[in-house]
Design a protein around this motif. Structure first.
Motif, mmCIF file in Angstrom:
data_model
loop_
_atom_site.group_PDB
_atom_site.id
_atom_site.type_symbol
_atom_site.label_atom_id
_atom_site.label_comp_id
_atom_site.label_asym_id
_atom_site.label_seq_id
_atom_site.Cartn_x
_atom_site.Cartn_y
_atom_site.Cartn_z
ATOM 1 N N ARG A 175 0.857 -1.195 0.000
ATOM 2 C CA ARG A 175 0.000 0.000 0.000
ATOM 3 C C ARG A 175 0.893 1.245 0.000
ATOM 4 O O ARG A 175 1.961 1.248 0.613
ATOM 5 N N SER B 270 2.365 3.173 3.262
ATOM 6 C CA SER B 270 3.333 2.533 4.155
ATOM 7 C C SER B 270 4.685 3.238 4.037
ATOM 8 O O SER B 270 5.192 3.462 2.927
ATOM 9 N N VAL B 271 5.278 3.551 5.182
ATOM 10 C CA VAL B 271 6.567 4.245 5.163
ATOM 11 C C VAL B 271 7.628 3.397 4.460
ATOM 12 O O VAL B 271 8.498 3.924 3.757
ATOM 13 N N ASN B 272 7.532 2.085 4.628
ATOM 14 C CA ASN B 272 8.554 1.225 4.032
ATOM 15 C C ASN B 272 8.364 1.042 2.535
ATOM 16 O O ASN B 272 9.334 0.915 1.790
ATOM 17 N N LYS C 119 9.746 4.190 0.715
ATOM 18 C CA LYS C 119 11.199 4.248 0.483
ATOM 19 C C LYS C 119 11.529 3.686 -0.902
ATOM 20 O O LYS C 119 12.330 4.251 -1.649
ATOM 21 N N GLY D 220 -1.321 -5.371 1.931
ATOM 22 C CA GLY D 220 -1.133 -4.963 3.322
ATOM 23 C C GLY D 220 -2.297 -4.095 3.778
ATOM 24 O O GLY D 220 -3.093 -3.627 2.961
ATOM 25 N N GLY D 221 -2.411 -3.930 5.101
ATOM 26 C CA GLY D 221 -3.500 -3.117 5.649
ATOM 27 C C GLY D 221 -4.851 -3.605 5.153
ATOM 28 O O GLY D 221 -5.108 -4.813 5.117
ATOM 29 N N VAL E 47 -1.349 -10.143 2.097
ATOM 30 C CA VAL E 47 -0.083 -10.532 2.722
ATOM 31 C C VAL E 47 -0.150 -11.842 3.511
ATOM 32 O O VAL E 47 0.886 -12.413 3.859
ATOM 33 N N LEU F 260 4.771 -8.990 5.408
ATOM 34 C CA LEU F 260 4.835 -7.526 5.504
ATOM 35 C C LEU F 260 5.075 -6.936 4.109
ATOM 36 O O LEU F 260 5.442 -7.656 3.168
ATOM 37 N N VAL F 261 4.869 -5.639 4.001
ATOM 38 C CA VAL F 261 5.182 -4.936 2.760
ATOM 39 C C VAL F 261 6.328 -3.960 3.036
ATOM 40 O O VAL F 261 6.449 -3.488 4.177
ATOM 41 N N PRO F 262 7.150 -3.685 2.032
ATOM 42 C CA PRO F 262 7.056 -4.087 0.641
ATOM 43 C C PRO F 262 7.702 -5.440 0.352
ATOM 44 O O PRO F 262 8.579 -5.897 1.083
ATOM 45 N N GLU G 57 12.505 -6.420 2.883
ATOM 46 C CA GLU G 57 13.274 -5.495 3.743
ATOM 47 C C GLU G 57 13.559 -4.235 2.913
ATOM 48 O O GLU G 57 14.437 -4.215 2.032
ATOM 49 N N SER G 58 12.812 -3.190 3.242
ATOM 50 C CA SER G 58 12.848 -1.976 2.416
ATOM 51 C C SER G 58 14.256 -1.393 2.238
ATOM 52 O O SER G 58 14.624 -0.982 1.139
HETATM 53 N N1 GSH Z 1 11.646 -4.097 8.257
HETATM 54 C C1 GSH Z 1 10.593 -4.195 7.283
HETATM 55 C C2 GSH Z 1 9.314 -3.728 7.944
HETATM 56 C C3 GSH Z 1 8.134 -3.878 7.026
HETATM 57 C C4 GSH Z 1 6.849 -3.430 7.725
HETATM 58 O O1 GSH Z 1 6.764 -3.394 8.959
HETATM 59 N N2 GSH Z 1 5.843 -3.107 6.903
HETATM 60 C C5 GSH Z 1 4.569 -2.696 7.443
HETATM 61 C C6 GSH Z 1 4.067 -1.449 6.696
HETATM 62 S S1 GSH Z 1 5.100 -0.055 6.943
HETATM 63 C C7 GSH Z 1 3.539 -3.803 7.197
HETATM 64 O O2 GSH Z 1 3.708 -4.611 6.310
HETATM 65 N N3 GSH Z 1 2.485 -3.828 8.005
HETATM 66 C C8 GSH Z 1 1.425 -4.791 7.856
HETATM 67 C C9 GSH Z 1 0.479 -4.479 6.745
HETATM 68 O O3 GSH Z 1 0.575 -3.423 6.092
HETATM 69 O O4 GSH Z 1 -0.420 -5.315 6.532
HETATM 70 C C10 GSH Z 1 10.962 -3.333 6.055
HETATM 71 O O5 GSH Z 1 11.687 -2.352 6.237
HETATM 72 O O6 GSH Z 1 10.539 -3.675 4.935
#
Ligand code: GSH
Length: 206
Positions: A7, A10-12, A15, A33-34, A39, A52-54, A65-66
């Motif tokens: 999505r 998402s901060v990741n 990036k 995600g979300g 996912v 998790l995303v991305p 891992e972003s």
């Molecule tokens: N360390 C991972 C963290 C990834 C992460 O926590 N992603 C969050 C969104 S920022 C996620 O997938 N959350 C669950 C979702 O969106 O369903 C990275 O940097 O990619």
């Protein structure tokens, strides 16, 4: 074509999108995600066991891992530029990338989630206060670092600016009190002048 699952709030994910835009890499993004789910499906978990995303598919590889993805793209498409050759410069970029994910984001998460993604009645004031104080303290370290340079790894934009650039947009957008951090503010203003940052990162928080 490079394919990104995630999505766009998402901060990741941001990036990776920002890196693609800076490097002029064509990509296709799939919402995941979300509220979009996906996912937890076996197909997605086979690509990224964390759910998790991305997640990115590129060059016959599946990446997650972003920060690792940003490093891969920078090394491949921007050798010597976003991916600095000078090891002393690269390690500076690297360490603030890691710091963003391991120090700043864990400190900031409660503040962001409470104020942006939690209905007012369910917010946790103690967690907000703790997270605000800790985030402000940590950003003081970045401000002190930036006092001697225009960008995170020196005097030009590199991959090192990307993770904290995404996080600081959120910090600057929240309705909170912020300490006067002149170097952080100057760096943030520089990012705000970048068309790719404007396109991908500078949007209302959701
Ligand atoms: N360390 C991972 C963290 C990834 C992460 O926590 N992603 C969050 C969104 S920022 C996620 O997938 N959350 C669950 C979702 O969106 O369903 C990275 O940097 O990619």
């Amino acid at each position: 074509m490079l394919k990104i699952w995630g999505r766009d709030n998402s901060v990741n994910v941001e990036k990776v999108l920002w890196a693609c835009e800076e490097l002029d890499i064509p990509y296709q993004r799939v919402d995941a995600g979300g509220q979009f789910g996906i996912v937890d499906s076996p197909q997605y978990r086979a690509m990224n066991p964390n759910g998790l995303v991305p997640t990115v598919e590129v060059d016959g590889l599946v990446l997650w891992e972003s920060n690792a993805i940003v490093r891969y793209l920078a090394a491949k498409h921007s050798d010597g530029d976003l991916w600095p050759h000078d090891l002393a410069v690269r390690v500076e970029a690297d360490r603030w990338m890691d710091w963003s994910g391991t120090m700043f984001w864990p400190a900031f998460r409660d503040l962001f989630w409470n104020l942006v993604r939690t209905p007012q009645a369910q917010r946790d004031p103690a967690a907000i206060e703790r997270s605000h104080a800790r985030s402000a303290k940590l950003l003081g370290y970045l401000d002190a670092h930036l006092a001697g340079r225009t960008h995170i790894a020196g005097d030009r934009f590199t991959m090192g600016d990307i993770p904290m650039g995404c996080a600081v947009w959120r910090w600057m957008s929240l309705p909170i009190e912020r300490p006067e951090y002149p170097a952080l503010k100057r760096w943030f203003k520089t990012l705000c002048e970048r068309p790719c940052y404007r396109k991908v990162v500078m949007k209302p928080l959701t």
